[in-house]
Design an enzyme around this catalytic site. Structure first.
Site, PDB file in Angstrom:
ATOM      1  N   SER A   1       0.804  -1.205  -0.110  1.00 28.12           N
ATOM      2  CA  SER A   1      -0.043  -0.120  -0.077  1.00 28.12           C
ATOM      3  C   SER A   1       0.866   1.187   0.062  1.00 28.12           C
ATOM      4  O   SER A   1       1.955   1.148   0.482  1.00 28.12           O
ATOM      5  CB  SER A   1      -0.839  -0.011   1.214  1.00 28.12           C
ATOM      6  N   VAL A   2       0.390   2.113  -0.549  1.00 22.27           N
ATOM      7  CA  VAL A   2       1.162   3.591  -0.635  1.00 22.27           C
ATOM      8  C   VAL A   2       0.233   4.594   0.346  1.00 22.27           C
ATOM      9  O   VAL A   2      -0.755   4.872   0.064  1.00 22.27           O
ATOM     10  CB  VAL A   2       1.013   4.315  -2.093  1.00 22.27           C
TER      11      VAL A   2
ATOM     12  N   MET B   1      -4.628   5.709   2.094  1.00 23.06           N
ATOM     13  CA  MET B   1      -3.610   5.332   1.473  1.00 23.06           C
ATOM     14  C   MET B   1      -4.183   4.664   0.197  1.00 23.06           C
ATOM     15  O   MET B   1      -5.302   4.427   0.132  1.00 23.06           O
ATOM     16  CB  MET B   1      -2.840   3.969   2.221  1.00 23.06           C
ATOM     17  N   SER B   2      -3.216   4.077  -0.680  1.00 29.63           N
ATOM     18  CA  SER B   2      -3.714   3.407  -1.819  1.00 29.63           C
ATOM     19  C   SER B   2      -3.395   1.993  -1.584  1.00 29.63           C
ATOM     20  O   SER B   2      -2.471   1.629  -1.297  1.00 29.63           O
ATOM     21  CB  SER B   2      -2.932   4.103  -3.206  1.00 29.63           C
ATOM     22  N   THR B   3      -4.839   1.190  -2.105  1.00 28.87           N
ATOM     23  CA  THR B   3      -4.437  -0.293  -1.937  1.00 28.87           C
ATOM     24  C   THR B   3      -3.338  -0.842  -2.733  1.00 28.87           C
ATOM     25  O   THR B   3      -3.113  -0.508  -3.850  1.00 28.87           O
ATOM     26  CB  THR B   3      -5.917  -0.886  -2.184  1.00 28.87           C
TER      27      THR B   3
END
Length: 376
Positions: free
Chosen positions: A57-58, A83-85
């Site tokens: 994740s980001v 966050m980005s998955t």
């Protein structure tokens, strides 16, 4: 395994870095020290690209902060709120939903809109909508989607309410875990449509995914399966943790006793999912050398010895006895990996069952999807 050619093409065409122009790096665990990487800065680009295109994740946002004027460099304090998955989970979800050109797609808890962008690249302009509760994140996603040019829309709102203005939808994807299926999501699903979400419990250790379909005749069918990963729960949901007990367990694992249960494998997803509901209050410490299950609110734990014949237990609750009982019941039920979910259209209690008959495993999902709040 990625088998959908439309999704494969979307993953290759969508420029993920346009949606994630910055990323937060966390070089250590204690004390927490964040570092914001600016994708446009030459000193940050290599690490930023590794994060953006990696398998994790980001991290993007702390404490709901505005995202239009962040400064690169060291950060301290706060909690990550968006966050980005990571890509494998996004790809799995979209492959399960099978978007095609022209279908109406709804993305709930869309965050930076990465999954929304992939879906829009398949459905075509105007057919993909995301709902995001945080106004700053919604504006951030809109701005980056415009740069990408896939024709997706992001609206600010409560994802638990869906987006009635655009209903009904052929496909609904939730990027947040919920304790039960919100009635609005089911109501907004078109005949022949599919809905996919993570169903969360108080433990992050054992994950469930629910795939809901509405038949062409309008009947709702839902299946809950266990798996290795899922989306994080909705904002404010209080997860159990074993971290606070880790040092005490290492110093004094507990009294040994014989066991009839060899530690079940990690991929016995149906068993672990059932345990999350039928033995509530447990969480696993995946950092431990041997299988360690903790009931943190009861100051109890179990540590399985590697030989599989003994277990060490501590506290008023015999945690391992609970797992022994559930495993026996799970085997008797046929080792199910999937469970039927009864989803009443009127928003009533959602029942889960592995089948019918006296040996079936059964439980109910929480009646309300309102999250328990963190202590003040």
């Amino acid at each position: 395994m990625l088998t959908d050619p439309l999704l494969r093409d979307a993953l290759l065409r969508v420029r993920r870095e346009l949606l994630l122009p910055h990323a937060v790096s966390k070089p250590g665990i204690e004390p927490i020290e964040w570092r914001l990487l600016d994708g446009a800065h030459p000193d940050d680009q290599d690490e930023w690209l590794d994060l953006v295109h990696g398998a994790d994740s980001v991290l993007l946002q702390r404490d709901g902060e505005p995202l239009d004027s962040l400064e690169r460099g060291r950060l301290s304090g706060g909690h990550m709120t968006s966050m980005s998955t990571y890509t494998p989970l996004t790809a799995e979800a979209l492959q399960a939903l099978r978007p095609t050109p022209g279908v109406r797609y709804l993305d709930l808890g869309t965050g930076p809109a990465v999954s929304l962008a992939y879906a829009a690249a398949i459905t075509g302009p105007g057919d993909a909508t995301g709902v995001e509760r945080d106004g700053h994140m919604a504006a951030f996603a809109r701005r980056n989607l415009e740069r990408l040019g896939v024709g997706a829309t992001v609206v600010a709102g409560d994802a638990l309410e869906g987006h009635a203005a655009g209903a009904p939808y052929d496909l609904v994807h939730s990027g947040i875990g919920v304790p039960c299926l919100p009635a609005a999501w089911v109501e907004q699903l078109a005949p022949g449509g599919r809905l996919l979400t993570t169903v969360t419990t108080r433990t992050p250790s054992w994950v469930g995914q629910v795939l809901v379909t509405r038949t062409p005749a309008g009947r709702v069918e839902a299946v809950l399966t266990g798996g290795p990963r899922g989306h994080r729960p909705l904002h404010g949901y209080a997860w159990l943790t074993a971290v606070d007990h880790r040092s005490r367990i290492a110093a004094s694992p507990g009294r040994p006793r014989p066991t009839r249960l060899t530690p079940p494998p990690d991929d016995a997803y149906g068993f672990w999912l059932a345990a999350a509901y039928l033995a509530p209050g447990l969480v696993r410490d995946f950092q431990a050398e041997t299988m360690t299950i903790v009931a943190p609110e009861e100051d109890s734990w179990a540590v399985a010895d590697p030989d599989g014949t003994t277990v060490r237990v501590h506290g008023p609750r015999d945690v391992w006895a609970d797992l022994e009982d559930i495993h026996t019941r799970w085997v008797r039920a046929g080792r199910p990996g999937a469970f039927r979910v009864d989803v009443p259209e009127d928003g009533g209690t959602q029942h889960v069952a592995s089948g019918t008959g006296p040996d079936a495993l059964e439980w109910v999902l929480p009646a309300s999807s309102a999250p328990p709040r963190q202590p003040a």
